[in-house]
Design an enzyme around this catalytic site. Structure first.
Site, PDB file in Angstrom:
ATOM      1  N   TYR A 231       3.803   3.335  17.117  1.00 39.47           N
ATOM      2  CA  TYR A 231       2.902   2.553  16.718  1.00 39.47           C
ATOM      3  C   TYR A 231       1.457   3.408  16.797  1.00 39.47           C
ATOM      4  CZ  TYR A 231      -1.143  -0.558  16.341  1.00 39.47           C
ATOM      5  OH  TYR A 231      -2.529  -0.987  16.263  1.00 39.47           O
TER       6      TYR A 231
ATOM      7  N   ALA B 228       1.049   6.513  17.628  1.00 34.04           N
ATOM      8  CA  ALA B 228       0.958   7.542  16.953  1.00 34.04           C
ATOM      9  C   ALA B 228       0.730   7.683  15.463  1.00 34.04           C
ATOM     10  CB  ALA B 228       2.299   8.384  17.139  1.00 34.04           C
TER      11      ALA B 228
ATOM     12  N   SER C  69       1.860  -3.691  13.116  1.00 33.28           N
ATOM     13  CA  SER C  69       0.766  -3.777  14.252  1.00 33.28           C
ATOM     14  C   SER C  69       1.581  -3.893  15.685  1.00 33.28           C
ATOM     15  CB  SER C  69      -0.094  -4.786  13.988  1.00 33.28           C
ATOM     16  OG  SER C  69       0.394  -5.972  14.103  1.00 33.28           O
TER      17      SER C  69
ATOM     18  N   ALA D 272      -4.387  -3.394   6.777  1.00 30.62           N
ATOM     19  CA  ALA D 272      -3.032  -3.590   6.556  1.00 30.62           C
ATOM     20  C   ALA D 272      -2.362  -2.534   7.259  1.00 30.62           C
ATOM     21  CB  ALA D 272      -2.430  -3.179   4.956  1.00 30.62           C
TER      22      ALA D 272
ATOM     23  N   ILE E 235       0.710  -1.327  -0.034  1.00 30.05           N
ATOM     24  CA  ILE E 235      -0.090   0.000  -0.010  1.00 30.05           C
ATOM     25  C   ILE E 235       0.736   1.353   0.000  1.00 30.05           C
ATOM     26  CG2 ILE E 235      -2.063  -1.129   1.020  1.00 30.05           C
ATOM     27  CD1 ILE E 235      -1.336   0.193   3.757  1.00 30.05           C
TER      28      ILE E 235
ATOM     29  N   THR F 235      -7.231   1.388  16.524  1.00 32.95           N
ATOM     30  CA  THR F 235      -7.161   0.671  17.953  1.00 32.95           C
ATOM     31  C   THR F 235      -7.368   1.576  19.120  1.00 32.95           C
ATOM     32  OG1 THR F 235      -5.246  -0.057  19.153  1.00 32.95           O
ATOM     33  CG2 THR F 235      -4.795   1.597  17.387  1.00 32.95           C
ATOM     34  N   ASP F 236      -7.573   0.860  19.873  1.00 32.07           N
ATOM     35  CA  ASP F 236      -7.830   1.732  21.399  1.00 32.07           C
ATOM     36  C   ASP F 236      -6.567   2.404  21.862  1.00 32.07           C
ATOM     37  OD1 ASP F 236      -6.527  -0.388  22.431  1.00 32.07           O
ATOM     38  OD2 ASP F 236      -7.862  -0.858  23.856  1.00 32.07           O
ATOM     39  N   GLU F 237      -5.337   2.056  21.146  1.00 34.70           N
ATOM     40  CA  GLU F 237      -4.179   2.621  21.779  1.00 34.70           C
ATOM     41  C   GLU F 237      -3.820   4.150  21.142  1.00 34.70           C
ATOM     42  OE1 GLU F 237      -0.472   0.724  21.355  1.00 34.70           O
ATOM     43  OE2 GLU F 237      -1.498  -1.472  21.929  1.00 34.70           O
TER      44      GLU F 237
ATOM     45  N   LYS G   8      -1.066   5.265  13.881  1.00 36.32           N
ATOM     46  CA  LYS G   8      -2.321   4.773  13.907  1.00 36.32           C
ATOM     47  C   LYS G   8      -3.313   6.124  14.255  1.00 36.32           C
ATOM     48  CE  LYS G   8      -4.116   1.416  13.261  1.00 36.32           C
ATOM     49  NZ  LYS G   8      -4.477   0.591  11.815  1.00 36.32           N
TER      50      LYS G   8
ATOM     51  N   ASN H  30      -1.543  -8.199  32.953  1.00 35.38           N
ATOM     52  CA  ASN H  30      -0.952  -9.085  32.262  1.00 35.38           C
ATOM     53  C   ASN H  30      -0.395 -10.435  33.099  1.00 35.38           C
ATOM     54  OD1 ASN H  30      -0.862  -7.540  30.016  1.00 35.38           O
ATOM     55  ND2 ASN H  30       1.030  -6.371  30.463  1.00 35.38           N
TER      56      ASN H  30
HETATM   57  P1  NAD Z   1      -0.782  -8.420  11.878  1.00 42.43           P
HETATM   58  O1  NAD Z   1       0.635  -7.614  11.792  1.00 42.43           O
HETATM   59  O2  NAD Z   1      -1.024  -9.492  12.165  1.00 42.43           O
HETATM   60  O3  NAD Z   1      -1.273  -8.109  10.070  1.00 42.43           O
HETATM   61  C1  NAD Z   1      -0.898  -7.027   9.335  1.00 42.43           C
HETATM   62  C2  NAD Z   1      -1.190  -7.440   7.872  1.00 42.43           C
HETATM   63  O4  NAD Z   1      -0.905  -6.266   7.090  1.00 42.43           O
HETATM   64  C3  NAD Z   1      -0.025  -8.390   7.409  1.00 42.43           C
HETATM   65  O5  NAD Z   1      -0.929  -9.473   6.947  1.00 42.43           O
HETATM   66  C4  NAD Z   1       0.813  -7.945   6.589  1.00 42.43           C
HETATM   67  O6  NAD Z   1       1.447  -8.524   5.596  1.00 42.43           O
HETATM   68  C5  NAD Z   1      -0.131  -6.608   6.104  1.00 42.43           C
HETATM   69  N1  NAD Z   1       0.797  -5.527   5.632  1.00 42.43           N
HETATM   70  C6  NAD Z   1       1.695  -4.920   6.401  1.00 42.43           C
HETATM   71  N2  NAD Z   1       2.324  -3.778   5.899  1.00 42.43           N
HETATM   72  C7  NAD Z   1       1.541  -3.756   4.578  1.00 42.43           C
HETATM   73  C8  NAD Z   1       1.755  -3.053   3.344  1.00 42.43           C
HETATM   74  N3  NAD Z   1       2.540  -1.852   3.417  1.00 42.43           N
HETATM   75  N4  NAD Z   1       1.040  -3.513   2.298  1.00 42.43           N
HETATM   76  C9  NAD Z   1       0.193  -4.276   2.245  1.00 42.43           C
HETATM   77  N5  NAD Z   1      -0.143  -5.164   3.351  1.00 42.43           N
HETATM   78  C10 NAD Z   1       0.735  -4.802   4.395  1.00 42.43           C
HETATM   79  O7  NAD Z   1      -1.948  -7.357  12.448  1.00 42.43           O
HETATM   80  P2  NAD Z   1      -3.414  -7.377  13.050  1.00 42.43           P
HETATM   81  O8  NAD Z   1      -2.974  -7.430  14.469  1.00 42.43           O
HETATM   82  O9  NAD Z   1      -4.020  -8.463  12.327  1.00 42.43           O
HETATM   83  O10 NAD Z   1      -3.956  -5.952  12.951  1.00 42.43           O
HETATM   84  C11 NAD Z   1      -4.788  -5.703  11.762  1.00 42.43           C
HETATM   85  C12 NAD Z   1      -5.275  -4.161  11.918  1.00 42.43           C
HETATM   86  O11 NAD Z   1      -6.196  -4.062  13.155  1.00 42.43           O
HETATM   87  C13 NAD Z   1      -4.268  -3.149  12.122  1.00 42.43           C
HETATM   88  O12 NAD Z   1      -4.682  -2.010  11.359  1.00 42.43           O
HETATM   89  C14 NAD Z   1      -3.964  -2.835  13.727  1.00 42.43           C
HETATM   90  O13 NAD Z   1      -3.905  -1.741  13.824  1.00 42.43           O
HETATM   91  C15 NAD Z   1      -5.595  -3.004  14.084  1.00 42.43           C
HETATM   92  N6  NAD Z   1      -5.699  -3.509  15.423  1.00 42.43           N
HETATM   93  C16 NAD Z   1      -5.065  -4.547  16.006  1.00 42.43           C
HETATM   94  C17 NAD Z   1      -5.494  -5.017  17.153  1.00 42.43           C
HETATM   95  C18 NAD Z   1      -4.836  -6.376  17.868  1.00 42.43           C
HETATM   96  O14 NAD Z   1      -4.920  -6.634  18.989  1.00 42.43           O
HETATM   97  N7  NAD Z   1      -4.069  -7.092  16.849  1.00 42.43           N
HETATM   98  C19 NAD Z   1      -6.748  -4.392  17.912  1.00 42.43           C
HETATM   99  C20 NAD Z   1      -6.869  -3.228  17.293  1.00 42.43           C
HETATM  100  C21 NAD Z   1      -6.761  -2.988  16.218  1.00 42.43           C
HETATM  101  O1  DAU Z   2      -4.880  -2.569  22.224  1.00 36.94           O
HETATM  102  C1  DAU Z   2      -4.894  -2.870  20.781  1.00 36.94           C
HETATM  103  C2  DAU Z   2      -3.564  -3.053  20.608  1.00 36.94           C
HETATM  104  O2  DAU Z   2      -3.329  -4.575  21.017  1.00 36.94           O
HETATM  105  C3  DAU Z   2      -3.326  -3.358  18.993  1.00 36.94           C
HETATM  106  O3  DAU Z   2      -3.584  -1.794  18.269  1.00 36.94           O
HETATM  107  C4  DAU Z   2      -1.946  -3.725  18.615  1.00 36.94           C
HETATM  108  O4  DAU Z   2      -1.787  -3.886  17.247  1.00 36.94           O
HETATM  109  C5  DAU Z   2      -1.633  -5.092  19.385  1.00 36.94           C
HETATM  110  O5  DAU Z   2      -0.238  -5.392  19.058  1.00 36.94           O
HETATM  111  C6  DAU Z   2      -1.714  -4.819  20.815  1.00 36.94           C
HETATM  112  O6  DAU Z   2      -0.978  -4.235  21.325  1.00 36.94           O
HETATM  113  P1  DAU Z   2      -0.247  -4.458  22.830  1.00 36.94           P
HETATM  114  O7  DAU Z   2       1.012  -3.738  23.017  1.00 36.94           O
HETATM  115  O8  DAU Z   2      -1.424  -4.219  23.988  1.00 36.94           O
HETATM  116  O9  DAU Z   2      -0.151  -6.114  22.737  1.00 36.94           O
HETATM  117  P2  DAU Z   2       0.976  -7.079  23.095  1.00 36.94           P
HETATM  118  O10 DAU Z   2       0.802  -8.336  22.888  1.00 36.94           O
HETATM  119  O11 DAU Z   2       2.326  -6.444  22.377  1.00 36.94           O
HETATM  120  O12 DAU Z   2       1.128  -6.843  24.634  1.00 36.94           O
HETATM  121  C7  DAU Z   2       0.264  -6.940  25.580  1.00 36.94           C
HETATM  122  C8  DAU Z   2       0.612  -6.496  26.962  1.00 36.94           C
HETATM  123  O13 DAU Z   2       1.776  -7.418  27.218  1.00 36.94           O
HETATM  124  C9  DAU Z   2       1.370  -5.089  27.077  1.00 36.94           C
HETATM  125  O14 DAU Z   2       1.124  -4.625  28.292  1.00 36.94           O
HETATM  126  C10 DAU Z   2       2.835  -5.218  26.938  1.00 36.94           C
HETATM  127  C11 DAU Z   2       2.873  -6.866  27.629  1.00 36.94           C
HETATM  128  N1  DAU Z   2       4.115  -7.641  27.041  1.00 36.94           N
HETATM  129  C12 DAU Z   2       4.077  -7.969  25.839  1.00 36.94           C
HETATM  130  C13 DAU Z   2       5.197  -8.843  25.270  1.00 36.94           C
HETATM  131  C14 DAU Z   2       5.217  -8.947  23.799  1.00 36.94           C
HETATM  132  C15 DAU Z   2       4.830  -8.253  28.013  1.00 36.94           C
HETATM  133  O15 DAU Z   2       4.617  -8.153  29.448  1.00 36.94           O
HETATM  134  N2  DAU Z   2       5.742  -9.492  27.565  1.00 36.94           N
HETATM  135  C16 DAU Z   2       5.908  -9.604  26.169  1.00 36.94           C
HETATM  136  O16 DAU Z   2       6.934 -10.066  25.611  1.00 36.94           O
END
Ligand code: NAD
Ligand code: DAU
Length: 348
Positions: free
Chosen positions: A156, A158, A86, A83, A61, A131-133, A160, A255
């Site tokens: 991240y 910032a 993340s 996409a 993208i 995201t809620d972040e 989003k 956590n």
């Molecule tokens: P992910 O990292 O698992 O997947 C991201 C996908 O985007 C991958 O398939 C990757 O190949 C693709 N991608 C990355 N850069 C790209 C680019 N330049 N062009 C095209 N494709 C690209 O992410 P996820 O955890 O599935 O999150 C998906 C969306 O939801 C994100 O926008 C994230 O901010 C949002 N979100 C995630 C969470 C969470 O808990 N994981 C929560 C709230 C919102």
């Molecule tokens: O809130 C939504 C977000 O949740 C999404 O927007 C993000 O894409 C997604 O990655 C997720 O972010 P977090 O930073 O909350 O998720 P993560 O699993 O990385 O971490 C969850 C919590 O656990 C956080 O407080 C950091 C902590 N952590 C994480 C890792 C990877 C640890 O304590 N140890 C670890 O090794």
């Protein structure tokens, strides 16, 4: 026949959204547009890849010209944009990757959509998945609502937040029909093992330490990924133009408590003596800028669109562990190669 482009459909959440749409709407053409970065994996969609209403396009993208060409060629009626880069920890080491994909990539998609829709927005919609972040951090009390001011702390969040502002600006400036969803932490099948829950599942299986940042009292609100996919379906079809919807699990965990619960369930499923996995817990250096607590007030989507989580955390976590135990090959494939380098650097 509607054509919908879903970006990031090979990733964790995207693959569940693609599956939900392909199976539920056989008369839609669903195009999964994904660059297949380290986080993208077509294995996630093996079960639906041969269905006639599904198509995959490998594309980045960040490439503005390519986005215009694809939109001109396929004339999508809708875009569901997931996409993104993340992972917060990766954003701390490589912020620019996050600016490129999350900000520039989003603007490229908005421009491509505007280019083909500008004369007639009827029946068109750009759904931005956020995201809620973006709201920053809460203290021990309170919840994020759709009116909470943005206050991101990591590169991240910032990036989003910036992309959310651009999406809203395209509605205000160009009258583009947009909706946003801001969701809490997801968990479930296909979750990439850099994130807390699948990382701990992977490490328990390999008898490696479970790294807990800081004192482990950081709190997240966890939602089963399929319930997020259902919320996206509802908002995409029934949300009001220009509106944001907070999506959350009503399910806060510190956590350390979450990892202990995971250890307990893993021990039961693996027939380990009670307490085996908990012994792997290790407190490590905190994440810089670590947000203390996220908690979503999901009243709006609940009252307007009648959405609520369908799976309890105990059920969701159990299903998630079962999926990882049944898909060890998937886990091995995604943790070979680059993942090892990432892991060494992050946890050395
Ligand atoms: P992910 O990292 O698992 O997947 C991201 C996908 O985007 C991958 O398939 C990757 O190949 C693709 N991608 C990355 N850069 C790209 C680019 N330049 N062009 C095209 N494709 C690209 O992410 P996820 O955890 O599935 O999150 C998906 C969306 O939801 C994100 O926008 C994230 O901010 C949002 N979100 C995630 C969470 C969470 O808990 N994981 C929560 C709230 C919102
Ligand atoms: O809130 C939504 C977000 O949740 C999404 O927007 C993000 O894409 C997604 O990655 C997720 O972010 P977090 O930073 O909350 O998720 P993560 O699993 O990385 O971490 C969850 C919590 O656990 C956080 O407080 C950091 C902590 N952590 C994480 C890792 C990877 C640890 O304590 N140890 C670890 O090794």
């Amino acid at each position: 026949m509607k054509t919908i482009i879903i970006t990031g459909g090979a990733g964790f959440i995207g693959s569940h959204v693609v599956r939900e749409f392909v199976l539920k709407y056989p008369d839609y053409k669903i195009i999964n547009l994904d660059a297949l970065t380290y986080a993208g994996n077509l294995e996630n969609l093996k079960d639906i890849e041969t269905l006639p209403n599904y198509q995959f396009i490998k594309a980045d993208i960040v490439d503005a010209k390519l986005m215009l060409d694809i939109f001109e060629n396929y004339q999508p009626d809708g875009v569901i944009h997931l996409a993104a880069e993340s992972h917060v920890d990766r954003s701390i080491s490589n912020p620019l990757d996050f600016v490129m994909t999350n900000v520039i990539g989003t603007v490229n998609l908005l421009n491509a959509a505007k280019h083909i829709w500008k004369d007639d927005y009827t029946g068109k919609r750009f759904h931005h998945v956020s995201t809620d972040e973006v709201y920053g951090t809460l203290g021990n009390e309170g919840f994020f609502t759709e009116n909470t001011a943005y206050d991101p702390h990591s590169p991240y969040s910032a990036s989003k937040a910036s992309s959310d502002h651009f999406v809203r600006a395209y509605q205000d400036t160009y009258e583009m029909p947009i909706v946003l969803t801001n969701c809490s932490n997801n968990y479930g099948p296909n979750h990439f093992p850099e994130k807390l829950i699948p990382l701990c599942i992977h490490n328990i299986l390999n008898k490696k330490s479970l790294p807990i940042y800081g004192d482990g009292k950081f709190t997240r609100d966890w939602l089963y990924v399929k319930d997020h996919a259902k919320a996206i379906d509802l908002v995409f079809h029934e949300g009001k133009d220009g509106n944001s919807y907070n999506v959350g699990g009503f399910n806060e965990w510190k956590n350390i408590d979450l990892v202990k619960e995971l250890c307990k369930q893993m021990d039961e499923k693996l027939n380990n003596p009670v307490g085996t996995s908990e012994q792997l817990i290790t407190f490590v250096k905190d994440r810089p800028g670590h947000d203390l607590r996220y908690a979503i007030d999901a009243t709006k989507i609940n009252q307007e669109l009648d959405w609520k989580p369908s799976v309890t955390f105990e059920e969701g976590l159990s299903k998630t562990i079962d999926w990882f135990l049944e898909n060890k090959e998937w886990l091995e494939n995604v943790t070979s190669g680059d993942y090892q380098n990432y892991y060494e650097k992050q946890y050395k």
